[in-house]
Scaffold this motif. Structure first.
Motif, PDB file in Angstrom:
ATOM      1  N   ASN A 198     -22.748  37.052   1.798  1.00 40.54           N
ATOM      2  CA  ASN A 198     -23.393  36.078   2.798  1.00 40.54           C
ATOM      3  C   ASN A 198     -24.688  35.726   2.689  1.00 40.54           C
ATOM      4  O   ASN A 198     -25.707  35.750   3.483  1.00 40.54           O
ATOM      5  CB  ASN A 198     -23.359  36.579   4.253  1.00 40.54           C
ATOM      6  CG  ASN A 198     -21.608  36.713   4.512  1.00 40.54           C
ATOM      7  OD1 ASN A 198     -20.802  35.883   3.947  1.00 40.54           O
ATOM      8  ND2 ASN A 198     -21.338  37.427   5.752  1.00 40.54           N
ATOM      9  N   ARG A 199     -25.193  35.539   1.119  1.00 35.48           N
ATOM     10  CA  ARG A 199     -26.510  35.421   1.216  1.00 35.48           C
ATOM     11  C   ARG A 199     -26.661  34.255   0.176  1.00 35.48           C
ATOM     12  O   ARG A 199     -25.754  33.577  -0.410  1.00 35.48           O
ATOM     13  CB  ARG A 199     -26.964  36.657   0.040  1.00 35.48           C
ATOM     14  CG  ARG A 199     -27.152  38.037   0.889  1.00 35.48           C
ATOM     15  CD  ARG A 199     -27.469  39.065  -0.229  1.00 35.48           C
ATOM     16  NE  ARG A 199     -28.801  38.930  -0.604  1.00 35.48           N
ATOM     17  CZ  ARG A 199     -29.218  39.773  -1.504  1.00 35.48           C
ATOM     18  NH1 ARG A 199     -28.462  40.716  -2.370  1.00 35.48           N
ATOM     19  NH2 ARG A 199     -30.539  39.670  -1.976  1.00 35.48           N
ATOM     20  N   VAL A 200     -27.843  33.335   0.410  1.00 39.35           N
ATOM     21  CA  VAL A 200     -28.118  32.297   0.032  1.00 39.35           C
ATOM     22  C   VAL A 200     -29.230  32.262  -0.885  1.00 39.35           C
ATOM     23  O   VAL A 200     -30.247  32.729  -0.600  1.00 39.35           O
ATOM     24  CB  VAL A 200     -28.088  31.211   1.037  1.00 39.35           C
ATOM     25  CG1 VAL A 200     -28.457  29.781   0.275  1.00 39.35           C
ATOM     26  CG2 VAL A 200     -27.096  31.114   1.774  1.00 39.35           C
ATOM     27  N   TRP A 201     -29.536  31.497  -1.922  1.00 33.77           N
ATOM     28  CA  TRP A 201     -30.718  31.448  -2.874  1.00 33.77           C
ATOM     29  C   TRP A 201     -30.843  30.038  -3.179  1.00 33.77           C
ATOM     30  O   TRP A 201     -29.866  29.177  -3.400  1.00 33.77           O
ATOM     31  CB  TRP A 201     -30.431  32.104  -4.426  1.00 33.77           C
ATOM     32  CG  TRP A 201     -30.491  33.419  -4.088  1.00 33.77           C
ATOM     33  CD1 TRP A 201     -31.763  34.491  -4.216  1.00 33.77           C
ATOM     34  CD2 TRP A 201     -29.243  34.354  -3.835  1.00 33.77           C
ATOM     35  NE1 TRP A 201     -31.292  35.675  -3.969  1.00 33.77           N
ATOM     36  CE2 TRP A 201     -29.732  35.771  -3.852  1.00 33.77           C
ATOM     37  CE3 TRP A 201     -27.952  34.151  -3.607  1.00 33.77           C
ATOM     38  CZ2 TRP A 201     -28.818  36.873  -3.665  1.00 33.77           C
ATOM     39  CZ3 TRP A 201     -27.000  35.081  -3.540  1.00 33.77           C
ATOM     40  CH2 TRP A 201     -27.403  36.356  -3.505  1.00 33.77           C
ATOM     41  N   LYS A 202     -32.108  29.612  -3.240  1.00 30.10           N
ATOM     42  CA  LYS A 202     -32.595  28.241  -3.719  1.00 30.10           C
ATOM     43  C   LYS A 202     -33.707  28.412  -4.931  1.00 30.10           C
ATOM     44  O   LYS A 202     -34.543  29.004  -4.779  1.00 30.10           O
ATOM     45  CB  LYS A 202     -33.149  27.421  -2.450  1.00 30.10           C
ATOM     46  CG  LYS A 202     -33.517  25.910  -3.232  1.00 30.10           C
ATOM     47  CD  LYS A 202     -34.245  24.989  -1.991  1.00 30.10           C
ATOM     48  CE  LYS A 202     -34.685  23.763  -2.571  1.00 30.10           C
ATOM     49  NZ  LYS A 202     -35.486  23.038  -1.688  1.00 30.10           N
ATOM     50  N   ASN A 203     -33.157  27.890  -6.072  1.00 26.96           N
ATOM     51  CA  ASN A 203     -34.066  28.070  -7.238  1.00 26.96           C
ATOM     52  C   ASN A 203     -34.250  29.649  -7.652  1.00 26.96           C
ATOM     53  O   ASN A 203     -35.495  29.656  -7.930  1.00 26.96           O
ATOM     54  CB  ASN A 203     -35.168  27.111  -7.121  1.00 26.96           C
ATOM     55  CG  ASN A 203     -34.844  25.857  -7.170  1.00 26.96           C
ATOM     56  OD1 ASN A 203     -33.819  25.224  -7.795  1.00 26.96           O
ATOM     57  ND2 ASN A 203     -35.600  24.882  -6.370  1.00 26.96           N
TER      58      ASN A 203
ATOM     59  N   LYS B 238     -34.924  24.457   5.839  1.00 23.56           N
ATOM     60  CA  LYS B 238     -34.825  25.567   5.050  1.00 23.56           C
ATOM     61  C   LYS B 238     -34.266  25.226   3.426  1.00 23.56           C
ATOM     62  O   LYS B 238     -34.634  26.132   2.515  1.00 23.56           O
ATOM     63  CB  LYS B 238     -33.856  26.632   5.490  1.00 23.56           C
ATOM     64  CG  LYS B 238     -34.269  27.452   6.792  1.00 23.56           C
ATOM     65  CD  LYS B 238     -33.371  28.512   7.338  1.00 23.56           C
ATOM     66  CE  LYS B 238     -33.986  28.876   8.804  1.00 23.56           C
ATOM     67  NZ  LYS B 238     -33.266  29.864   9.326  1.00 23.56           N
ATOM     68  N   ILE B 239     -33.538  24.120   3.347  1.00 23.25           N
ATOM     69  CA  ILE B 239     -32.827  23.876   1.996  1.00 23.25           C
ATOM     70  C   ILE B 239     -33.600  22.597   1.179  1.00 23.25           C
ATOM     71  O   ILE B 239     -33.503  22.598   0.224  1.00 23.25           O
ATOM     72  CB  ILE B 239     -31.387  24.017   2.226  1.00 23.25           C
ATOM     73  CG1 ILE B 239     -30.932  22.424   2.910  1.00 23.25           C
ATOM     74  CG2 ILE B 239     -30.774  24.874   2.851  1.00 23.25           C
ATOM     75  CD1 ILE B 239     -29.662  22.014   2.656  1.00 23.25           C
ATOM     76  N   GLU B 240     -34.105  21.896   1.952  1.00 20.20           N
ATOM     77  CA  GLU B 240     -34.587  20.762   1.429  1.00 20.20           C
ATOM     78  C   GLU B 240     -36.093  20.696   1.103  1.00 20.20           C
ATOM     79  O   GLU B 240     -36.849  21.623   1.537  1.00 20.20           O
ATOM     80  CB  GLU B 240     -34.841  19.406   2.590  1.00 20.20           C
ATOM     81  CG  GLU B 240     -33.468  19.076   2.916  1.00 20.20           C
ATOM     82  CD  GLU B 240     -32.721  18.227   1.738  1.00 20.20           C
ATOM     83  OE1 GLU B 240     -33.107  17.682   0.803  1.00 20.20           O
ATOM     84  OE2 GLU B 240     -31.437  17.917   1.901  1.00 20.20           O
ATOM     85  N   ASP B 241     -36.472  20.277   0.051  1.00 20.78           N
ATOM     86  CA  ASP B 241     -38.067  19.989  -0.494  1.00 20.78           C
ATOM     87  C   ASP B 241     -38.795  19.383   0.283  1.00 20.78           C
ATOM     88  O   ASP B 241     -39.810  19.627   0.616  1.00 20.78           O
ATOM     89  CB  ASP B 241     -37.932  19.553  -1.978  1.00 20.78           C
ATOM     90  CG  ASP B 241     -37.311  20.478  -2.969  1.00 20.78           C
ATOM     91  OD1 ASP B 241     -37.234  21.710  -2.867  1.00 20.78           O
ATOM     92  OD2 ASP B 241     -36.652  19.780  -3.810  1.00 20.78           O
TER      93      ASP B 241
END
Length: 228
Positions: free
Chosen positions: A141-146, A203-206
């Motif tokens: 249940n973890r999320v990464w962006k770049n 949280k997810i958008e640039d």
């Protein structure tokens, strides 16, 4: 059998709630203070927390914030206040539902079952989701962006998973509410969904004002874009 931590200091409610929860097949532990609640969460894994807002040494919001630092366990707030500001705050800091006293016991059980069903949506045969530089590990249940980890609430996480599992597909508001909250779309409204979408975008958008991933289709719903 699911385990529930009931955080409540009103003795007139504790016995009745515990009896009803156990009658419906739940294991129930009781905490009457914020300190007892946090100690219980540290020492035992629960499937759901029922948090009263007003406690002798703190409040349910404080407990929720501390729990969310390390856990996505479903949380339902129980409170005598139906003030809209409190409801929004509770949902924004990571609560999954909010029920005001007095409430019907059957409704409480229905909401608990709905939240538990939603929590199980993250169990998927595929261990990871990948799209647009975003990676979701469904086992942890973890999320990464770049490559950088993103902290999401349980509801934001489930919304992200649902959208990423249906790329380039318009999901109506009704569909999202049915999938993420309960089978009939009850106990949630469009305003609450909008709060979750807004917080997820931040949280997810640039650039949240010009979203590239989570696109609003006016009058229809939302779509997760696959950008090549």
């Amino acid at each position: 059998m699911n385990s529930i931590l009931l955080v409540e200091d009103d003795l007139s409610l504790i016995d009745g709630l515990k009896f009803v929860l156990q009658k419906n097949g739940f294991n129930v532990d009781i905490a009457r203070t914020a300190k007892e609640a946090l100690n219980a969460v540290q020492n035992k894994k629960y499937d759901l927390l029922l948090l009263d807002l007003t406690l002798p040494d703190g409040n349910g919001f404080e407990i929720c914030k501390k729990v969310r630092q390390s856990s996505s366990v479903p949380i339902i707030f129980l409170t005598a206040s139906d003030d809209e500001v409190n409801i929004v705050v509770g949902l924004d800091i990571g609560g999954d539902d909010y029920i005001t006293k007095p409430f019907k016991l059957n409704e409480l059980i229905s909401r608990i079952n709905a939240v538990l069903r939603r929590a199980k949506l993250s169990n998927n045969v595929h261990h990871e989701l990948h799209s647009n530089g975003i990676t979701v590990n469904l086992l942890e249940n973890r999320v990464w962006k770049n490559g950088l980890e993103i902290e999401l609430t349980a509801s934001e996480y489930r919304l992200l998973c649902l959208l990423m599992q249906h790329p380039n597909t318009i999901l109506t508001r009704e569909t999202i509410m049915n999938r993420l909250w309960d089978n009939n779309g009850n106990f949630i409204d469009n305003n609450t969904l909008s709060v979750y979408v807004r917080r997820l975008r931040e949280k997810i958008e640039d650039d949240p004002d010009n979203p590239a991933f989570l696109v609003t289709i006016r009058g229809l719903g939302y779509r997760w874009n696959v950008i090549k």
